[in-house]
Design a protein around this motif. Structure first.
Motif, mmCIF file in Angstrom:
data_model
loop_
_atom_site.group_PDB
_atom_site.id
_atom_site.type_symbol
_atom_site.label_atom_id
_atom_site.label_comp_id
_atom_site.label_asym_id
_atom_site.label_seq_id
_atom_site.Cartn_x
_atom_site.Cartn_y
_atom_site.Cartn_z
ATOM 1 N N PRO A 84 41.510 67.710 66.925
ATOM 2 C CA PRO A 84 40.739 66.841 67.824
ATOM 3 C C PRO A 84 40.723 67.350 69.261
ATOM 4 N N GLU A 85 41.761 68.078 69.649
ATOM 5 C CA GLU A 85 41.844 68.576 71.019
ATOM 6 C C GLU A 85 40.886 69.729 71.285
ATOM 7 N N LEU A 86 40.671 70.587 70.275
ATOM 8 C CA LEU A 86 39.899 71.813 70.488
ATOM 9 C C LEU A 86 38.496 71.791 69.887
ATOM 10 N N SER A 87 38.331 71.139 68.743
ATOM 11 C CA SER A 87 37.053 71.205 68.031
ATOM 12 C C SER A 87 35.840 70.742 68.852
ATOM 13 N N PRO A 88 35.985 69.746 69.760
ATOM 14 C CA PRO A 88 34.798 69.350 70.537
ATOM 15 C C PRO A 88 34.248 70.448 71.430
#
Length: 244
Positions: free
Chosen positions: A125-129
């Motif tokens: 969730p921290e990196l995928s966006p």
């Protein structure tokens, strides 16, 4: 193990690299420089991880290009949006086997720690966006659901089971009058004035403001019915369509 990243997002791949401390990583952002390097170095990398958005996949194949140059290096797309298997790691393993750049069998187990690490990062969730193509699709806003996707317009009144619509418990007599007017003009744009004129013929005078309210009510009823009919607003009026 030597890993090459070819990407439009070097900052993202630097994060990948930082999380692979036991491997040697190189990051390229230019396809020409990447190919010039990989053709000329004696010791080829063990794995290439690419950004899926680097080129148009309909007109170019990195696998074919490497095969033509007799460069035997497995390639995967770390942000591949077209998974053939639900598990991303399993997908990468599968793609290496079916899209290999040579006919030599490759033991993909050697890449397991890399794949597990990259998978955890690209789906986090921290990196995928912030990674190309990894953003989750947002639900469509309610106001955009009025004009639903459809594959054909109504062609003839005979195609429409009016009795099923009329007898539905959500359908009111007043709403069905409007529905039938629109159906009789199926496959055509109907102006507000044309609808008002049809009401006059039925001895049911209607003002423009009242028509807008009636259209809104009919849309709400069709939605409650889970109907495959929808009323869309056109440039000059309204049109009833059927979507599948």
């Amino acid at each position: 193990m030597t890993v090459i990243f070819l990407t439009t997002q070097p900052e993202i791949c630097q994060i990948f690299s930082n999380n692979l401390p036991s491997h040697t990583s190189f990051i390229f952002t230019n396809m020409d420089i990447f190919f010039a390097t990989i053709k000329n170095i004696t010791t080829k990398p063990d794995l290439v991880l690419m950004d899926y958005t680097l080129y148009n996949h309909e007109v170019y194949s990195i696998y074919h290009e490497l095969h033509q140059e007799q460069i035997d290096v497995p390639v995967i797309f770390y942000n591949d949006p077209c998974l053939v298997l639900e598990d991303r790691v399993a997908h990468w393993n599968y793609m290496i086997h079916i899209m290999k750049t040579s006919y030599k069998e490759i033991d993909t187990e050697q890449f397991d720690d890399i794949f597990q690490t990259i998978n955890a990062l690209v789906t986090s969730p921290e990196l995928s966006p912030y990674i190309n193509l990894m953003q989750k699709t947002k639900p469509l806003p309610e106001h955009l659901l009025i004009s639903k996707i459809y594959t054909k317009d109504f062609l003839t009144k005979a195609e429409i089971p009016l009795k099923n619509i009329r007898d539905n418990p959500f359908m009111t007599k007043a709403a069905f009058v409007l529905f039938e007017i629109l159906i009789n003009k199926s496959n055509e744009e109907v102006t507000a004035q044309e609808i008002i004129d049809e009401y006059k013929k039925l001895n049911k005078p209607l003002k423009d403001d009242s028509l807008k309210v009636n259209i809104s009510k009919l849309r709400s009823i069709l939605k409650k019915m889970n109907s495959d009919y929808s009323i869309i607003t056109t440039n000059n009026g309204y049109k009833i369509i059927r979507y599948v």
